[in-house]
Motif scaffolding. Structure first.
Motif, PDB file in Angstrom:
ATOM      1  N   ILE A  67       0.840  -1.199   0.000  1.00 29.20           N
ATOM      2  CA  ILE A  67       0.000   0.000   0.000  1.00 29.20           C
ATOM      3  C   ILE A  67       0.875   1.249   0.000  1.00 29.20           C
ATOM      4  CG2 ILE A  67      -1.680   1.338   1.327  1.00 29.20           C
ATOM      5  CD1 ILE A  67      -2.889  -1.397   2.210  1.00 29.20           C
ATOM      6  N   ARG A  68       1.926   1.254   0.809  1.00 28.81           N
ATOM      7  CA  ARG A  68       2.847   2.397   0.832  1.00 28.81           C
ATOM      8  C   ARG A  68       3.500   2.583  -0.536  1.00 28.81           C
ATOM      9  NH1 ARG A  68       4.446   4.580   5.736  1.00 28.81           N
ATOM     10  NH2 ARG A  68       6.463   5.138   4.883  1.00 28.81           N
ATOM     11  N   ALA A  69       3.909   1.486  -1.171  1.00 28.44           N
ATOM     12  CA  ALA A  69       4.530   1.565  -2.499  1.00 28.44           C
ATOM     13  C   ALA A  69       3.549   2.128  -3.523  1.00 28.44           C
ATOM     14  CB  ALA A  69       5.026   0.188  -2.928  1.00 28.44           C
ATOM     15  N   LEU A  70       2.289   1.735  -3.420  1.00 26.68           N
ATOM     16  CA  LEU A  70       1.268   2.233  -4.339  1.00 26.68           C
ATOM     17  C   LEU A  70       1.029   3.727  -4.129  1.00 26.68           C
ATOM     18  CD1 LEU A  70      -0.745   1.561  -6.562  1.00 26.68           C
ATOM     19  CD2 LEU A  70      -2.335   0.805  -4.789  1.00 26.68           C
ATOM     20  N   ILE A  71       1.037   4.173  -2.891  1.00 31.09           N
ATOM     21  CA  ILE A  71       0.881   5.602  -2.597  1.00 31.09           C
ATOM     22  C   ILE A  71       2.045   6.387  -3.198  1.00 31.09           C
ATOM     23  CG2 ILE A  71       0.888   7.335  -0.754  1.00 31.09           C
ATOM     24  CD1 ILE A  71      -0.632   5.217   0.971  1.00 31.09           C
ATOM     25  N   ILE A  72       3.260   5.906  -3.013  1.00 30.98           N
ATOM     26  CA  ILE A  72       4.437   6.569  -3.578  1.00 30.98           C
ATOM     27  C   ILE A  72       4.342   6.632  -5.094  1.00 30.98           C
ATOM     28  CG2 ILE A  72       6.937   6.317  -3.913  1.00 30.98           C
ATOM     29  CD1 ILE A  72       6.977   5.199  -0.982  1.00 30.98           C
ATOM     30  N   GLU A  73       3.946   5.521  -5.712  1.00 33.68           N
ATOM     31  CA  GLU A  73       3.801   5.470  -7.175  1.00 33.68           C
ATOM     32  C   GLU A  73       2.748   6.470  -7.656  1.00 33.68           C
ATOM     33  OE1 GLU A  73       1.986   2.383 -10.454  1.00 33.68           O
ATOM     34  OE2 GLU A  73       3.067   1.539  -8.741  1.00 33.68           O
ATOM     35  N   ASN A  74       1.592   6.500  -6.999  1.00 35.24           N
ATOM     36  CA  ASN A  74       0.528   7.417  -7.424  1.00 35.24           C
ATOM     37  C   ASN A  74       0.911   8.877  -7.172  1.00 35.24           C
ATOM     38  OD1 ASN A  74      -1.044   5.348  -8.374  1.00 35.24           O
ATOM     39  ND2 ASN A  74      -2.376   5.273  -6.600  1.00 35.24           N
TER      40      ASN A  74
END
Length: 98
Positions: A67-74
């Motif tokens: 989830i943290r990686a997805l937030i960073i990506e977005n």
């Protein structure tokens, strides 16, 4: 005397930074409607189920790291974006600093 609808102070909006909209609320409170309106307005709300506008990639069953990686990506790909997922309140304290 000021009205409830009058701002109490001027809010500064820094449009040079990415912004994330997280739609939270109890069941049957209008969160699907709010997320749907955000999508209509052109805000990327993830890979949503069109029935309830929830992005399963933000479900609590996913690892906090993913989830943290997805937030960073977005954050890197969208100047403003968001998600709606009812379980967010269970892990918010682990991702709010991203």
């Amino acid at each position: 005397m000021s009205s409830f609808f009058e701002p109490q102070k001027e809010l500064k909006f820094d449009n040079t930074q990415p912004h994330t909209v997280v739609v939270l609320g109890p069941p049957r409170s209008g969160t699907s409607m709010v997320a749907g309106i955000l999508r209509i307005l052109g805000i990327y709300m993830g890979q949503c189920n069109v029935k309830n506008h929830e992005d399963p990639r933000f479900n609590q069953k996913q690892s906090v790291e993913s989830i943290r990686a997805l937030i960073i990506e977005n954050n890197a790909n969208f100047p403003i974006w968001g998600w709606k997922e009812p379980s967010t309140h269970r892990y918010w304290d682990k991702v709010e600093d991203v």
